[in-house]
Design a protein around this motif. Structure first.
Motif, PDB file in Angstrom:
ATOM      1  N   GLN A  95      64.243   6.914  -7.690  1.00 52.20           N
ATOM      2  CA  GLN A  95      64.326   5.453  -7.816  1.00 52.20           C
ATOM      3  C   GLN A  95      63.067   4.793  -7.269  1.00 52.20           C
ATOM      4  OE1 GLN A  95      67.930   3.764  -6.233  1.00 52.20           O
ATOM      5  NE2 GLN A  95      69.231   4.789  -7.714  1.00 52.20           N
ATOM      6  N   ARG A  96      62.603   5.304  -6.107  1.00 50.78           N
ATOM      7  CA  ARG A  96      61.379   4.734  -5.527  1.00 50.78           C
ATOM      8  C   ARG A  96      60.192   4.966  -6.458  1.00 50.78           C
ATOM      9  NH1 ARG A  96      60.117   3.953   0.484  1.00 50.78           N
ATOM     10  NH2 ARG A  96      59.475   2.096  -0.616  1.00 50.78           N
ATOM     11  N   LEU A  97      60.116   6.183  -6.996  1.00 45.22           N
ATOM     12  CA  LEU A  97      59.002   6.527  -7.874  1.00 45.22           C
ATOM     13  C   LEU A  97      58.990   5.611  -9.092  1.00 45.22           C
ATOM     14  CD1 LEU A  97      56.774   8.637  -8.011  1.00 45.22           C
ATOM     15  CD2 LEU A  97      58.272  10.052  -9.387  1.00 45.22           C
ATOM     16  N   PHE A 100      57.207   2.439  -8.496  1.00 46.38           N
ATOM     17  CA  PHE A 100      55.753   2.432  -8.433  1.00 46.38           C
ATOM     18  C   PHE A 100      55.095   2.828  -9.746  1.00 46.38           C
ATOM     19  CE2 PHE A 100      57.047   2.831  -4.002  1.00 46.38           C
ATOM     20  CZ  PHE A 100      56.433   1.702  -3.521  1.00 46.38           C
ATOM     21  N   GLU A 101      55.850   3.558 -10.578  1.00 45.63           N
ATOM     22  CA  GLU A 101      55.253   3.951 -11.856  1.00 45.63           C
ATOM     23  C   GLU A 101      55.434   2.872 -12.903  1.00 45.63           C
ATOM     24  OE1 GLU A 101      56.850   7.803 -12.688  1.00 45.63           O
ATOM     25  OE2 GLU A 101      55.086   8.756 -11.794  1.00 45.63           O
ATOM     26  N   GLY A 102      56.227   1.873 -12.584  1.00 40.16           N
ATOM     27  CA  GLY A 102      56.390   0.711 -13.465  1.00 40.16           C
ATOM     28  C   GLY A 102      57.138   1.005 -14.724  1.00 40.16           C
TER      29      GLY A 102
ATOM     30  N   GLU B 216      66.732   0.041  -6.239  1.00 42.29           N
ATOM     31  CA  GLU B 216      66.745   1.090  -5.220  1.00 42.29           C
ATOM     32  C   GLU B 216      68.020   0.914  -4.414  1.00 42.29           C
ATOM     33  OE1 GLU B 216      62.193   1.454  -3.915  1.00 42.29           O
ATOM     34  OE2 GLU B 216      63.581   1.941  -2.318  1.00 42.29           O
ATOM     35  N   GLY B 217      68.997   1.771  -4.642  1.00 42.31           N
ATOM     36  CA  GLY B 217      70.286   1.586  -3.963  1.00 42.31           C
ATOM     37  C   GLY B 217      70.878   0.261  -4.408  1.00 42.31           C
ATOM     38  N   LYS B 218      71.133  -0.639  -3.439  1.00 43.47           N
ATOM     39  CA  LYS B 218      71.634  -1.948  -3.864  1.00 43.47           C
ATOM     40  C   LYS B 218      70.568  -3.024  -3.801  1.00 43.47           C
ATOM     41  CE  LYS B 218      74.118  -2.264   0.525  1.00 43.47           C
ATOM     42  NZ  LYS B 218      75.412  -2.521   1.162  1.00 43.47           N
TER      43      LYS B 218
END
Lengths: 102, 313
Positions: A95-97, A100-102, B216-218
């Motif tokens: 999810q974080r990636l 940042f990868e848009g 991201e999560g909530k």
């Protein structure tokens, strides 16, 4: 083509807020109490804080996945707990990636 | 029906030992397990690998399969030769169920799991729970929604052959739902056997990728382009959120990458998530003489500004 009118299926959301007893968790996951207690000891699933044996309904997914990992890949409780922790971390990193990868 | 090359599926040679077959199976089962794998066709591959292993792990079945000969190509139109399986006896019920036509032509319908299992007389059992993944829009989690979901499953037709059946459900998506959570629909799983009750259907939700919101999560993130003067001087700008437009105050002196938090504007819940706006400085193009002159004036106003001072150059 005539569209048939479907009845509305209203489900139950298994989230962090809905609480289940140990028995309800067993039934939802088709597990024997003894077996689930062993998994509890191994940390496959954690009870809600407060010392009781109440569980967030989101635990159903964790136990179901642990069961499939055991049945399909032959993992024991400790191995399944480790895999689930790693999978959750990977999901979070993905999810974080994606951010940042848009 | 198509011939299936079980050796090729497991990536082993026809003279592989039982140990090699087991190792290859374990490796592929880990690789394609639907709970672990991100391969797009993981579920289909996992089934295929299990079917191949079901045959090759069992010396009786493997010998019968080998007797078909090595000249078949995967995908080739296949009809079992008459009497091919004489002299072989198969034991046990097959674990996973739901195997291909090819498998069933060779080994019969040993264990047909899930939907449409033939009821034995006076035998009652609860139907299996079934699982499916559905994609929803992020906006559905903010407002709740009703979505039509089409699910496929296999069941036995009147002629005793498996067929794929589609059914459509109208499902209420509750407000506040998040990726990874499940909706349990009681009684919508596989039908029970005899007078057994049907199982439950578990729908696991994931969000469709959104062109500008990231989850991201909530918490929800938005990259917000701002003009250099908006970042430098401060401004109030309109910002889209899944719940609608809001006016956001950009503090003077903001840098690119600055994160502004809109508390509680993430995915709703008793403890809702937050909405983060990440500032991205957008430069106006210098594509005519007037704009180039503006940049030159801009530069002249900051004679000692060095954007690379932190790099020591």
């Amino acid at each position: 083509m005539a569209r048939e009118l479907l009845p509305l299926a209203k489900g139950q959301l298994l989230d962090e807020e809905l609480e289940l007893s140990l028995g309800e968790l067993c039934r939802a996951c088709h597990m024997e109490l003894e077996e689930l207690e062993e998994w509890l000891a191994e940390g496959v699933v954690e009870p809600l804080p407060g010392g009781g044996r109440r569980f967030a309904a989101i635990s159903v997914r964790r136990v179901q996945r642990a069961r499939r990992l055991r049945d399909d890949l032959g993992l024991n409780a400790a191995g399944a707990a480790l895999v689930l922790d790693l999978l959750e971390e990977i999901e979070w990193l993905r999810q974080r990636l994606a951010r940042f990868e848009g | 029906m198509e011939y299936k090359d079980y050796y090729q599926i497991l990536g082993v040679s026809r003279d592989a030992t039982q140990d090699e077959i087991k190792r290859a199976y374990r490796r592929l089962a880990r690789k394609y397990h639907p709970d672990v794998s991100k391969e797009p066709d993981a579920e289909a591959r996992f089934k295929e690998v299990n079917e191949a292993y079901e045959v090759l792990k069992d010396p009786e079945k493997r010998a019968a399969y080998d007797q078909l000969g090595a000249n078949w190509q995967a995908g080739q139109e296949f009809r079992p030769p008459p009497g091919w399986d004489q002299g072989f006896e198969f034991h046990g019920d097959f674990g996973g169920g739901d195997f291909s036509d090819f498998f069933e032509a060779l080994f019969g319908r040993g264990g047909f799991g899930g939907f449409g299992r033939r009821a034995r007389r006076e035998f009652h059992a609860r139907g299996q729970d079934t699982h499916a993944r559905i994609l929803i829009d992020l906006e559905d989690a903010y407002h709740g929604a009703t979505r039509t979901v089409t699910l496929k499953h296999t069941e036995l037709g009147d002629d005793g052959r498996p067929r794929v059946v589609e059914r459509t459900l109208n499902v209420q998506i509750p407000k506040g739902i998040r990726q990874g959570q499940q909706i349990r629909l009681a009684g919508q799983g596989a039908p029970g056997i005899g007078r057994g009750e049907p199982g439950d259907l578990y729908l696991e939700v994931a969000f469709k990728p959104h062109p500008f919101y990231k989850v991201e999560g909530k918490d929800v993130y938005l990259d917000l382009p701002v003009a250099p003067w908006e970042a430098a001087l401060g401004a109030v700008v309109k910002v889209p959120t899944p719940a609608g437009l809001v006016d956001l105050k950009i503090p003077a002196g903001s840098r690119g990458g600055r994160k502004l938090r809109l508390k509680g504007r993430g995915i709703p819940a008793r403890q809702p998530g937050d909405f983060y706006v990440v500032l991205q400085i957008a430069l106006p193009p210098a594509d005519d003489e007037r704009s180039r002159e503006a940049y030159r004036t801009f530069a002249a106003a900051f004679p000692s500004f060095n954007p690379r001072s932190s790099l020591g150059v």
